[in-house]
Design an enzyme around this catalytic site. Structure first.
Site, mmCIF file in Angstrom:
data_model
loop_
_atom_site.group_PDB
_atom_site.id
_atom_site.type_symbol
_atom_site.label_atom_id
_atom_site.label_comp_id
_atom_site.label_asym_id
_atom_site.label_seq_id
_atom_site.Cartn_x
_atom_site.Cartn_y
_atom_site.Cartn_z
ATOM 1 C CE LYS A 27 0.933 50.873 -77.362
ATOM 2 N NZ LYS A 27 0.266 50.064 -78.687
ATOM 3 C CB SER A 65 -3.594 49.209 -77.201
ATOM 4 O OG SER A 65 -2.608 49.352 -78.232
ATOM 5 C CB SER A 123 -2.995 50.043 -81.422
ATOM 6 O OG SER A 123 -3.674 49.088 -80.564
HETATM 7 N N1 GLN Z 1 -8.368 46.675 -80.573
HETATM 8 C C1 GLN Z 1 -7.552 45.818 -81.038
HETATM 9 C C2 GLN Z 1 -6.992 44.504 -80.114
HETATM 10 O O1 GLN Z 1 -7.464 44.763 -79.146
HETATM 11 C C3 GLN Z 1 -6.085 46.279 -81.664
HETATM 12 C C4 GLN Z 1 -5.232 46.298 -80.617
HETATM 13 C C5 GLN Z 1 -3.903 46.651 -81.340
HETATM 14 O O2 GLN Z 1 -3.692 47.436 -82.380
HETATM 15 N N2 GLN Z 1 -2.814 46.631 -80.589
HETATM 16 O O3 GLN Z 1 -6.704 43.586 -80.464
#
Ligand code: GLN
Length: 484
Positions: A76, A151, A175
């Site tokens: 990532k 994400s 995420s």
């Molecule tokens: N969707 C969640 C957010 O927008 C979690 C994102 C994540 O785990 N990095 O914060």
């Protein structure tokens, strides 16, 4: 070769069926052929991958290969990779070449992995659909009009389409698990402190945790074993022996106590998802597990607490991007304040700005007690719910996400709707627990994920529970038609 799991590829390399260079070329070719449709990579590091693959083959020829030597994977783009652009999905870091490797990157390279490239992601890991990336949305390999989740959407999509046999991700509120569910792959978010955060660009430091995507639980076991461990450079990393995650995969599930939280099956859950999740749970009963209804009474507070804690921590973490030390700087600043304001104004996208503003507000004098401190107190109640549940059960199961993948654009104008895609995953981060998502079916051709939540340090048990299901089913081996 792309139809093989990482474990099978490791055996293929070991048995001399193919070389690491052949394997690496194969995946690079798939990226070239298909990624235009998916947009799952921000950077492809073909040349260095070929070099690393050749070096791996040379080590093997000298009898110095380990179990993972020469296996390709993608990282990532939140992990610093020396000499390679590390953008975090943001314009702010579009010109940033990392001067060092994150611990995860270093450890996995030392274990023998060959990096294919860096995957697309929501900007600074803020999002659930991969639509906030500066590099454009990633598409779901099962249906190109749909989001892959976020994400870590690039990593999930790349593994689902088999443009990489495995990938790393990070999970602050879901995420890894949510995109794993939406793309039909296996994802694991370890216990907070199991994997070093050093060199992983910080979003919300008390929640962020690195983890993995693979085709199977067995693959995730291999991956986790190579990345986990104490790191003195991360003050929240925990000094605890890394287990051999392979050796317990086959353990029996006889007598396993599975808790189903009633709050995870309440209104808001898609009927098709509920049906697939229940079917998977019934399968666990045939393996000797017993099902218990439980309650996590403070579940509905998880999202509100998260959306105070995460923005507060991000507003502090992202203050380092000031146009001075790294990343984007505006043209011709007229003075220092102008430089800060325009560099940040230009470098960050809308969602990141929204979070910085919310977080700065929550931390400001007079509001700190009302918001941040209160959120931390409620966070404790959420952890206590899990602690009470784990007195009665060994693992908690439920849906990973309330619905299958949604259409690109469908929720992008409604932050609250978007935030709710993580209602079942967020509490796990607030408590610091490990969680997994495994594919257990489809609704209208879109994958459905089952979430497994374990007590602290139960990664080996979670992998075992996931593996036993995957031995009897083939959901995890299915591939989207277009990419076969
Ligand atoms: N969707 C969640 C957010 O927008 C979690 C994102 C994540 O785990 N990095 O914060």
């Amino acid at each position: 070769m792309h139809k093989m799991t990482l474990a099978q590829l490791a055996r293929g390399l070991h048995d001399g069926e193919f070389s690491s260079l052949e394997l690496t070329e194969h995946f690079l070719k798939r990226i070239e052929q298909y990624d235009e449709q998916l947009n799952s990579f921000i950077t492809v590091t073909g040349e260095t991958a070929r070099e690393a693959a050749k070096a791996a083959d040379a080590r093997r020829a000298q009898g110095q290969a380990g179990l993972l030597t020469g296996l390709p994977l993608a990282h990532k783009d939140i992990f610093n990779t020396r000499g390679v652009k590390t953008s975090c999905g943001s314009r702010m870091l579009d010109n940033y070449i990392a001067p060092y490797d994150a611990t995860v990157v270093e450890k996995m390279r030392e274990a023998g992995f060959v990096m294919l490239g860096k995957t697309n992601m929501d900007e600074f890991a803020m999002g659930s659909s991969n639509e906030t990336s500066f590099y454009g949305p990633v598409r779901n390999p099962w249906h190109l009009e749909y989001v892959p989740g976020g994400s870590s959407g690039g990593s999930a999509a790349a593994v689902a389409a088999r443009l990489a046999p495995a990938a790393t991700g990070t999970d602050t509120g879901g995420s890894i698990r949510q995109p794993a569910a939406l793309c039909g792959v296996t994802g694991l978010k370890p216990t907070y402190g199991r994997v070093s955060r050093w060199g992983m660009i910080a979003f919300a430091s008390s929640l962020d945790q690195g983890g993995v995507f693979g085709a199977s639980a067995e693959d995730c076991a291999l991956l986790l074993g190579s990345m986990a461990g104490f790191d003195e450079r991360d003050s929240t990393s925990i000094d605890r022996t890394v287990e051999d995650y392979q050796s317990s995969l086959e353990n029996t599930l006889e007598g396993l106590r599975i808790g189903l939280p009633k709050e995870y099956f309440a209104a808001g859950l898609d009927a098709g998802v509920a049906e697939r999740v229940h079917a998977a749970i019934r399968h666990y009963e045939t393996l000797g597990a017993e099902i218990r209804d439980i309650s996590l009474p403070n579940s509905q507070l998880a999202a509100p607490v998260y959306y105070v804690v995460a923005p507060a921590e991000c507003s502090s973490n992202l203050s380092r991007f000031d146009g001075v030390r790294f990343g984007h700087r505006c043209e011709d600043p007229k003075d220092l304040v102008d430089m800060y304001m325009r560099s940040r104004g230009e470098g960050f996208g809308d969602e990141v700005k929204r979070r910085i503003m919310v977080g700065t507000y929550a931390l400001s004098a007079g509001y700190y007690d009302a918001y941040y401190l209160k959120a931390q107190q409620v966070r404790r109640l959420i952890s206590n719910d899990f602690a009470a549940a784990f007195d009665e059960v060994d693992v908690i199961m439920g849906p990973t996400a309330p619905s299958p993948a949604f259409k690109i654009g469908e929720k992008s104008d409604d932050p609250i709707e978007m935030y709710l895609s993580d209602i079942y995953t967020i509490a796990v981060n607030l408590a610091g627990l490990p969680g997994m998502s495994i594919p257990v079916g489809e609704v209208d051709g879109l994958p459905v994920g089952l979430q497994l939540i374990g007590n602290y340090w139960s990664e080996a048990r979670l992998l075992n529970i996931a593996h036993r299901y995957q031995q009897d089913t083939d959901w995890h081996l299915r591939m989207p038609d277009v990419f076969v």
